[in-house]
Write a protein that holds these residues in place. Sequence first.
Motif, mmCIF file in Angstrom:
data_model
loop_
_atom_site.group_PDB
_atom_site.id
_atom_site.type_symbol
_atom_site.label_atom_id
_atom_site.label_comp_id
_atom_site.label_asym_id
_atom_site.label_seq_id
_atom_site.Cartn_x
_atom_site.Cartn_y
_atom_site.Cartn_z
ATOM 1 N N TYR A 6 6.150 69.168 33.691
ATOM 2 C CA TYR A 6 6.788 67.860 33.595
ATOM 3 C C TYR A 6 6.984 67.286 34.995
ATOM 4 C CZ TYR A 6 7.700 68.570 28.645
ATOM 5 O OH TYR A 6 7.539 68.755 27.302
ATOM 6 N N SER A 7 7.106 65.980 35.084
ATOM 7 C CA SER A 7 7.337 65.327 36.369
ATOM 8 C C SER A 7 8.731 65.682 36.891
ATOM 9 C CB SER A 7 7.213 63.810 36.215
ATOM 10 O OG SER A 7 8.259 63.329 35.387
ATOM 11 N N TRP A 15 17.602 68.563 33.103
ATOM 12 C CA TRP A 15 18.669 69.469 33.543
ATOM 13 C C TRP A 15 20.010 68.758 33.678
ATOM 14 C CZ3 TRP A 15 17.878 74.130 32.366
ATOM 15 C CH2 TRP A 15 16.585 74.640 32.318
ATOM 16 N N LEU A 16 20.016 67.487 34.094
ATOM 17 C CA LEU A 16 21.280 66.735 34.134
ATOM 18 C C LEU A 16 21.863 66.584 32.733
ATOM 19 C CD1 LEU A 16 20.560 63.864 36.700
ATOM 20 C CD2 LEU A 16 22.103 65.830 37.009
ATOM 21 N N ILE A 17 21.017 66.235 31.783
ATOM 22 C CA ILE A 17 21.485 66.083 30.396
ATOM 23 C C ILE A 17 21.929 67.429 29.842
ATOM 24 C CG2 ILE A 17 20.796 65.484 28.038
ATOM 25 C CD1 ILE A 17 18.936 63.327 29.356
ATOM 26 N N ALA A 18 21.178 68.487 30.122
ATOM 27 C CA ALA A 18 21.546 69.816 29.629
ATOM 28 C C ALA A 18 22.928 70.220 30.142
ATOM 29 C CB ALA A 18 20.500 70.847 30.053
ATOM 30 N N ILE A 19 23.163 70.016 31.429
ATOM 31 C CA ILE A 19 24.471 70.361 32.009
ATOM 32 C C ILE A 19 25.558 69.495 31.389
ATOM 33 C CG2 ILE A 19 25.839 70.255 34.132
ATOM 34 C CD1 ILE A 19 23.144 71.068 35.589
ATOM 35 N N GLU A 169 5.238 79.146 29.887
ATOM 36 C CA GLU A 169 5.740 77.882 29.318
ATOM 37 C C GLU A 169 7.068 77.451 29.953
ATOM 38 O OE1 GLU A 169 4.302 75.724 26.825
ATOM 39 O OE2 GLU A 169 2.603 76.906 27.503
ATOM 40 N N LEU A 170 7.907 78.392 30.318
ATOM 41 C CA LEU A 170 9.210 78.059 30.922
ATOM 42 C C LEU A 170 9.028 77.265 32.212
ATOM 43 C CD1 LEU A 170 12.312 78.392 30.914
ATOM 44 C CD2 LEU A 170 11.978 80.509 32.198
ATOM 45 N N TRP A 171 7.992 77.564 32.974
ATOM 46 C CA TRP A 171 7.792 76.914 34.270
ATOM 47 C C TRP A 171 7.409 75.446 34.145
ATOM 48 C CZ3 TRP A 171 10.350 80.051 36.833
ATOM 49 C CH2 TRP A 171 10.185 81.427 36.752
ATOM 50 N N ARG A 172 7.068 75.004 32.951
ATOM 51 C CA ARG A 172 6.715 73.592 32.764
ATOM 52 C C ARG A 172 7.892 72.671 33.055
ATOM 53 N NH1 ARG A 172 3.271 71.963 28.411
ATOM 54 N NH2 ARG A 172 5.138 71.384 27.281
ATOM 55 N N MET A 173 9.126 73.174 32.872
ATOM 56 C CA MET A 173 10.315 72.344 33.071
ATOM 57 C C MET A 173 11.093 72.755 34.330
ATOM 58 S SD MET A 173 11.911 69.705 32.148
ATOM 59 C CE MET A 173 11.361 69.113 30.580
ATOM 60 N N LEU A 174 10.460 73.547 35.190
ATOM 61 C CA LEU A 174 11.086 73.962 36.450
ATOM 62 C C LEU A 174 10.142 73.634 37.606
ATOM 63 C CD1 LEU A 174 12.485 77.404 35.257
ATOM 64 C CD2 LEU A 174 13.835 75.382 35.848
ATOM 65 N N PRO A 179 3.143 77.525 35.760
ATOM 66 C CA PRO A 179 2.801 77.270 34.354
ATOM 67 C C PRO A 179 1.381 77.745 34.075
ATOM 68 C CG PRO A 179 3.523 75.254 35.452
ATOM 69 C CD PRO A 179 3.349 76.307 36.510
ATOM 70 N N ARG A 180 1.148 78.022 32.827
ATOM 71 C CA ARG A 180 -0.201 78.435 32.406
ATOM 72 C C ARG A 180 -1.148 77.267 32.570
ATOM 73 N NH1 ARG A 180 -1.305 81.808 27.030
ATOM 74 N NH2 ARG A 180 -3.556 81.939 27.149
ATOM 75 N N GLN A 181 -2.306 77.540 33.103
ATOM 76 C CA GLN A 181 -3.325 76.513 33.268
ATOM 77 C C GLN A 181 -3.978 76.243 31.911
ATOM 78 O OE1 GLN A 181 -3.941 74.742 36.073
ATOM 79 N NE2 GLN A 181 -2.178 75.836 36.898
#
Length: 184
Positions: A6-7, A15-19, A169-174, A179-181
């Motif tokens: 993700y951008s 992450w702001l919304i999650a917090i 997959e977790l790295w897509r949002m960090l 992330p997997r290619q």
Amino acid sequence: MPVTRYSKGAMLLHWLIAIAVIVNWRLAEAAEHVPHDQHLQVLGPHMATGILILVLSLIRLGWRFTHAQPPLGSHLPKWEVVLARVVHVVFYVAMIGLPLMGWIGTSMQDHPIDFFGWFTVPMLPIAKDDHGGHELLELHGTFGNIFIYLIGLHILGALKHHFWDKDGELWRMLPFGQPRQPEA
């Protein structure tokens, strides 16, 4: 090169919304355990944070429509792809619908929302109805609890992908990790 994560804007908003959601859940829980005369003191920050979540969620929704999203991995089973899409839709509905329900309910009960002492959020032009507002806010609480359980499942899913599937997959949002290619 294909987009694999993700951008930065999407990550920041996520992450702001999650917090904010977690803080707001804890504020709502705290309000349940204070004497009735202190209830609104604890709920004041809860209501302000709800408005913040609403604004951030609308920005995030706009961001989602105007920025490329990484595709879901082709390695994912169809049921996980469907579940991921459904969960994201439900999250957007909750992140926008729950604050709106709270705002409508407080407006019905003639309670303005103080936004952290900066300004007062105007009440919605809705007829005063203490009982209806109370019932709507009770429903808001029930849906809020359901939302927290869904967030728990979302976290478990992310952890499953990271530790069990080890698919990146977790790295897509960090902003770090790999992330997997996408497969060509």
